[in-house]
Design a protein around this motif. Structure first.
Motif, PDB file in Angstrom:
ATOM      1  N   LYS A  14      49.478  37.072  36.924  1.00 45.27           N
ATOM      2  CA  LYS A  14      48.998  37.015  38.299  1.00 45.27           C
ATOM      3  C   LYS A  14      47.666  37.757  38.312  1.00 45.27           C
ATOM      4  O   LYS A  14      47.474  38.715  37.532  1.00 45.27           O
ATOM      5  N   LEU A  15      46.754  37.330  39.167  1.00 41.69           N
ATOM      6  CA  LEU A  15      45.455  38.003  39.227  1.00 41.69           C
ATOM      7  C   LEU A  15      45.618  39.497  39.494  1.00 41.69           C
ATOM      8  O   LEU A  15      44.852  40.310  38.981  1.00 41.69           O
ATOM      9  N   GLY A  16      46.637  39.854  40.257  1.00 45.12           N
ATOM     10  CA  GLY A  16      46.902  41.257  40.552  1.00 45.12           C
ATOM     11  C   GLY A  16      47.276  42.085  39.327  1.00 45.12           C
ATOM     12  O   GLY A  16      47.210  43.314  39.372  1.00 45.12           O
ATOM     13  N   ASP A  17      47.645  41.430  38.228  1.00 48.13           N
ATOM     14  CA  ASP A  17      47.944  42.158  36.986  1.00 48.13           C
ATOM     15  C   ASP A  17      46.682  42.781  36.389  1.00 48.13           C
ATOM     16  O   ASP A  17      46.771  43.647  35.518  1.00 48.13           O
ATOM     17  N   PHE A  18      45.505  42.323  36.839  1.00 50.43           N
ATOM     18  CA  PHE A  18      44.249  42.764  36.232  1.00 50.43           C
ATOM     19  C   PHE A  18      43.435  43.698  37.108  1.00 50.43           C
ATOM     20  O   PHE A  18      42.446  44.263  36.663  1.00 50.43           O
ATOM     21  N   GLY A  19      43.801  43.831  38.384  1.00 48.21           N
ATOM     22  CA  GLY A  19      43.024  44.704  39.260  1.00 48.21           C
ATOM     23  C   GLY A  19      43.376  44.498  40.711  1.00 48.21           C
ATOM     24  O   GLY A  19      44.484  44.057  41.040  1.00 48.21           O
ATOM     25  N   ASN A  20      42.414  44.801  41.570  1.00 47.58           N
ATOM     26  CA  ASN A  20      42.649  44.680  42.999  1.00 47.58           C
ATOM     27  C   ASN A  20      41.462  44.004  43.685  1.00 47.58           C
ATOM     28  O   ASN A  20      40.396  43.879  43.102  1.00 47.58           O
ATOM     29  N   TRP A 101      35.859  40.326  46.065  1.00 43.74           N
ATOM     30  CA  TRP A 101      35.867  40.103  44.627  1.00 43.74           C
ATOM     31  C   TRP A 101      37.073  40.804  44.021  1.00 43.74           C
ATOM     32  O   TRP A 101      37.622  41.728  44.604  1.00 43.74           O
ATOM     33  N   LEU A 102      37.476  40.314  42.864  1.00 39.62           N
ATOM     34  CA  LEU A 102      38.568  40.936  42.126  1.00 39.62           C
ATOM     35  C   LEU A 102      37.961  42.006  41.222  1.00 39.62           C
ATOM     36  O   LEU A 102      37.211  41.697  40.293  1.00 39.62           O
ATOM     37  N   ASN A 103      38.233  43.262  41.542  1.00 40.02           N
ATOM     38  CA  ASN A 103      37.765  44.390  40.742  1.00 40.02           C
ATOM     39  C   ASN A 103      38.775  44.535  39.607  1.00 40.02           C
ATOM     40  O   ASN A 103      39.862  45.057  39.806  1.00 40.02           O
ATOM     41  N   HIS A 104      38.426  44.029  38.427  1.00 38.40           N
ATOM     42  CA  HIS A 104      39.430  43.833  37.385  1.00 38.40           C
ATOM     43  C   HIS A 104      39.101  44.514  36.064  1.00 38.40           C
ATOM     44  O   HIS A 104      37.988  44.987  35.843  1.00 38.40           O
ATOM     45  N   SER A 105      40.080  44.496  35.194  1.00 39.25           N
ATOM     46  CA  SER A 105      39.958  45.102  33.872  1.00 39.25           C
ATOM     47  C   SER A 105      39.152  44.196  32.938  1.00 39.25           C
ATOM     48  O   SER A 105      38.849  43.052  33.260  1.00 39.25           O
ATOM     49  N   ALA A 106      38.856  44.724  31.774  1.00 41.19           N
ATOM     50  CA  ALA A 106      38.091  43.977  30.769  1.00 41.19           C
ATOM     51  C   ALA A 106      38.906  42.867  30.118  1.00 41.19           C
ATOM     52  O   ALA A 106      38.382  42.105  29.316  1.00 41.19           O
ATOM     53  N   ASN A 107      40.184  42.738  30.461  1.00 37.33           N
ATOM     54  CA  ASN A 107      41.019  41.678  29.897  1.00 37.33           C
ATOM     55  C   ASN A 107      40.810  40.334  30.572  1.00 37.33           C
ATOM     56  O   ASN A 107      41.468  39.355  30.222  1.00 37.33           O
TER      57      ASN A 107
END
Length: 188
Positions: A14-20, A101-107
């Motif tokens: 899920k997109l939420g697995d990578f950030g907020n 925007w999705l503030n996410h990890s480098a993954n």
């Protein structure tokens, strides 16, 4: 379809697995100006701004509140849902909860995410008159991902195709203008 050098399975997340989900701090009408730092509202997102904010307010808000990083993919969350624009790093400001925007990890690679946004079916879009994409919907949206290396290759491939399409569209537009001009010269 895969690039020949990649064989690992794609995994479901899920997109939420990578950030907020992030957004800029609200700007009120009385804070806008006729010139200054471009302020994009939902109606001008992806085109020309019709409002601006002061450089002082921009610097203060950029320092104190969430602000996109160069390469982040901004999406419209109201009206024309899911319009995706890559943030280029210019001094610009965006309308709070309408542009996020999705503030996410480098993954998760931005160029891959940008292409995903073009085909995603946002479940749970709400509103009868003006459609609204809520943060929970974004975060609960499923995505199937390869490794970051393959994400980058896929994202770059489609980014090059997008740029080629724009170049061709511009060429067609210019040829149509030339044709109209020549027809006018010929028949007038």
């Amino acid at each position: 379809m895969r690039f020949a050098e990649f064989h690992d399975d794609w995994e479901r997340y899920k997109l939420g697995d990578f950030g907020n989900v992030s957004m800029n701090k609200r700007i009120f009408k009385d804070q806008t100006l006729d010139k200054g730092i471009p302020f994009y509202k939902i109606g001008t997102f992806g085109s020309k701004p019709d409002s601006y904010i002061s450089p002082k307010l921009f610097a203060e808000y950029k320092k104190r509140y969430p602000y996109p990083q160069k390469g982040d993919i901004l999406i419209s969350a109201s009206g024309s849902i899911g319009r995706a624009i890559e943030y280029t790093g210019k001094d610009e400001y965006f309308q709070d909860s309408n542009i996020v925007w999705l503030n996410h990890s480098a993954n998760l690679e931005n160029l891959f995410l940008k292409q995903f946004y073009k085909i995603v079916n946002w479940n749970g879009v709400e509103g009868s008159t003006i459609k609204r994409l809520y943060n929970k919907t974004i975060l609960n949206t499923e995505i199937i991902l390869p490794t970051t290396k393959e994400q980058l290759k896929v994202g770059n491939f489609f980014d090059k195709l997008d740029k080629n399409v724009v170049l061709r569209q511009n060429k067609i537009k210019n040829l149509e203008i030339l044709k109209k001009y020549l027809l006018q010269k010929l028949f007038i």
